[in-house]
Design an enzyme around this catalytic site. Structure first.
Site, PDB file in Angstrom:
ATOM      1  N   CYS A  18      -5.931 -34.826  31.048  1.00  0.00           N
ATOM      2  CA  CYS A  18      -4.790 -34.594  30.182  1.00  0.00           C
ATOM      3  C   CYS A  18      -5.084 -33.697  28.993  1.00  0.00           C
ATOM      4  CB  CYS A  18      -4.263 -35.932  29.670  1.00  0.00           C
ATOM      5  SG  CYS A  18      -5.430 -36.814  28.627  1.00  0.00           S
ATOM      6  N   LYS A  21      -5.794 -35.764  22.954  1.00  0.00           N
ATOM      7  CA  LYS A  21      -6.236 -35.807  21.576  1.00  0.00           C
ATOM      8  C   LYS A  21      -7.255 -36.933  21.410  1.00  0.00           C
ATOM      9  CE  LYS A  21      -1.628 -34.602  19.792  1.00  0.00           C
ATOM     10  NZ  LYS A  21      -0.556 -35.052  18.890  1.00  0.00           N
ATOM     11  N   THR A  49       3.327 -40.162   7.275  1.00  0.00           N
ATOM     12  CA  THR A  49       4.111 -40.737   8.374  1.00  0.00           C
ATOM     13  C   THR A  49       3.643 -40.277   9.750  1.00  0.00           C
ATOM     14  OG1 THR A  49       5.740 -38.956   8.181  1.00  0.00           O
ATOM     15  CG2 THR A  49       6.169 -40.961   6.937  1.00  0.00           C
ATOM     16  N   SER A  50       2.433 -39.720   9.846  1.00  0.00           N
ATOM     17  CA  SER A  50       1.907 -39.249  11.139  1.00  0.00           C
ATOM     18  C   SER A  50       2.894 -38.314  11.826  1.00  0.00           C
ATOM     19  CB  SER A  50       1.597 -40.441  12.057  1.00  0.00           C
ATOM     20  OG  SER A  50       0.691 -41.327  11.458  1.00  0.00           O
ATOM     21  N   ASP A  51       3.474 -37.416  11.052  1.00  0.00           N
ATOM     22  CA  ASP A  51       4.502 -36.540  11.596  1.00  0.00           C
ATOM     23  C   ASP A  51       3.886 -35.386  12.374  1.00  0.00           C
ATOM     24  OD1 ASP A  51       7.291 -35.846  11.907  1.00  0.00           O
ATOM     25  OD2 ASP A  51       7.586 -36.754   9.945  1.00  0.00           O
ATOM     26  N   ASP A  69      -2.669 -26.780  17.213  1.00  0.00           N
ATOM     27  CA  ASP A  69      -2.953 -27.597  18.395  1.00  0.00           C
ATOM     28  C   ASP A  69      -3.732 -26.760  19.405  1.00  0.00           C
ATOM     29  OD1 ASP A  69      -2.893 -29.642  20.344  1.00  0.00           O
ATOM     30  OD2 ASP A  69      -0.943 -30.299  19.604  1.00  0.00           O
TER      31      ASP A  69
END
Length: 349
Positions: A18, A21, A49-51, A69
Site C-alpha cells: 500500500c 504512512k 486536529t490531524s488535518d 506526500d
C-alpha cells in the site's frame, strides 16, 4: 518492450503493497514528544486536529494551503505511479476546500541501477495530473536512493472563510464518501500477482482520479467538514473527524462502496500491515457489531492511497450533493451520519 515496462517497480519496495504512512499510533507518539508550536494567529490549521494540510492566512481574502506526500511504488507502470502519487498529494488541497497553485517534485531514485526512462515516465505521469489540476510545476528535489520514492509538495490557495477542516462536523450532518475503498488490499494483491490486467486498470483508475471534481461539486454546498481518506483508512480518518468535531459518527457498513474481490483477496491473506495497524489504532474508538467478522473490520480500516473525500453536509443538502456527484460520474455513496451521541466515537451498523 521498453525499459520502463520490463521492471516491476513494486518489487523494489521493501514496504510492499500500500505504500503506507507511518502507523497512526507511532506517529502520534512522536508528535506528542515535540514541544508545542509557537502560537501564530495567522496559522488557521496546524497540527491540532490531524488535518490534511496546513493553512496560513496571508490576508483577510487569501490563505495558503500547504501539504507534502510521497511513497514507494504501489503499481508497476511508472507513468501510472506518477499519476497516482500526484493525485494523492493534490487531494489534501482539495479536502481543505483549496485550489492547487504550485507543486514541487520529490524524487528518490536508484539512478545507476534503473533505466532513466523509468524516472522520466514517473515525472511525465505526475506532470499530466498537475496540468489536469490546473497547477504549475515550479521545481523539485531529487536524491539517489536504492528504493524509488516519489511525491509532491503542493501549495494551494483558499479564502480564509472557506477553509474546510475535519473538525467542523455537526450532529445531523450526513456523510458522503466519493470513492470506493479496498485499495490497500488490492495493491498488496497486485504485488503478489493475484490481480488480472483489468483489475489492475480498475484500481489504478480509482487511485489516479483527481478529487478536483468532487471538491468543485461540494463548493456549492454548506459543507461543515471534509477529509480525504488515505493511509489511515476510512475509520482512521472518520475517527479524526469525530474527535476533532467532538461529535459521534455512525457508518452504515453496507452503504460503503468496496472495490470488487476485496473481501476474497483479504481472505487469501492480502491484508497489508498498514491496514492491520489502522484497526489496532481505532479499536478503542469504534463500536463494532459483535457479529462483524475481523476481515470486514480490516476492510473498513484498509490503508488507502489517493482515496475519496469524506464530506459532512447538512441533511437538507445531502441528497442534492450526492446526486451531483453521481451525475458527474463519481462512485459516491451516502455512508452515514454525524450524531450528538458517543462524541469522539464511531458506531458501525
Amino acid at each position: 518492450m521498453s525499459a520502463s515496462e520490463s521492471v516491476k517497480l513494486t518489487s523494489l519496495s521493501s514496504k510492499g503493497g500500500c505504500g503506507c504512512k507511518i502507523g497512526p499510533a507511532d506517529l502520534m507518539q512522536v508528535i506528542r514528544s515535540l514541544p508545542p508550536a509557537v502560537p501564530n494567529p495567522d496559522l488557521l490549521v496546524g497540527l491540532d486536529t490531524s488535518d490534511d494540510a496546513g493553512v496560513y492566512r496571508l490576508s483577510d481574502e487569501l490563505a495558503l494551503v500547504q501539504t507534502v506526500d510521497f511513497f514507494t511504488p504501489i503499481v508497476d507502470d511508472p507513468y501510472a505511479f506518477g499519476q497516482i502519487a500526484a493525485a494523492n498529494a493534490l487531494s489534501d488541497i482539495y479536502a481543505m476546500g483549496g485550489k492547487p497553485l504550485t507543486v514541487l517534485n520529490i524524487v528518490a531514485f536508484p539512478i545507476s541501477t534503473l533505466d532513466k526512462s523509468i524516472l522520466a515516465d514517473i515525472l511525465r505521469g505526475a506532470a499530466d495530473k498537475v496540468a489536469e489540476a490546473g497547477a504549475t510545476l515550479v521545481g523539485g528535489h531529487s536524491i539517489d536512493d536504492k528504493e524509488p520514492k516519489f511525491g509532491l509538495a503542493v501549495t494551494g490557495t483558499v479564502h480564509p472563510d472557506r477553509v474546510r477542516t475535519n473538525a467542523g462536523a455537526r450532529p445531523g450532518d450526513q456523510l458522503i464518501l466519493t470513492k470506493p475503498i479496498g485499495v490497500g488490499i488490492l495493491t498488496t494483491s497486485l504485488k503478489r500477482g493475484l490481480l488480472s490486467e483489468e483489475e489492475i486498470r480498475r484500481v489504478t483508475a480509482v487511485m489516479s482520479l483527481l478529487n478536483k471534481t468532487a471538491a468543485e461539486a461540494m463548493g456549492s454546498y454548506d459543507v461543515h467538514a471534509c477529509t480525504d481518506v488515505t493511509g489511515f483508512g476510512l475509520l482512521g480518518h472518520a475517527s479524526e473527524m469525530a474527535k476533532g468535531s467532538e461529535a459521534g459518527i455512525i457508518i452504515r457498513s453496507e452503504a460503503v462502496r468496496i472495490l470488487p474481490r476485496v473481501r476474497e483477496l483479504a481472505e487469501a491473506g492480502a491484508v497489508p500491515g498498514g491496514t492491520r495497524n489502522n484497526l489496532a489504532h481505532v479499536e478503542g474508538s469504534v463500536i463494532f457489531p459483535e457479529e462483524m467478522e475481523l476481515l470486514d473490520r480490516y476492510i473498513l480500516c484498509d490503508a488507502v492511497t489517493s482515496g475519496g473525500l469524506l464530506i459532512a453536509v447538512p441533511e437538507a443538502e445531502a441528497e442534492a450533493l450526492l446526486g451531483d456527484l453521481l451525475q458527474l460520474g463519481l462512485e459516491a455513496a451516502h455512508i452515514g451520519e454525524v450524531t450528538g451521541d458517543h462524541p469522539g466515537m464511531i458506531r458501525i451498523i
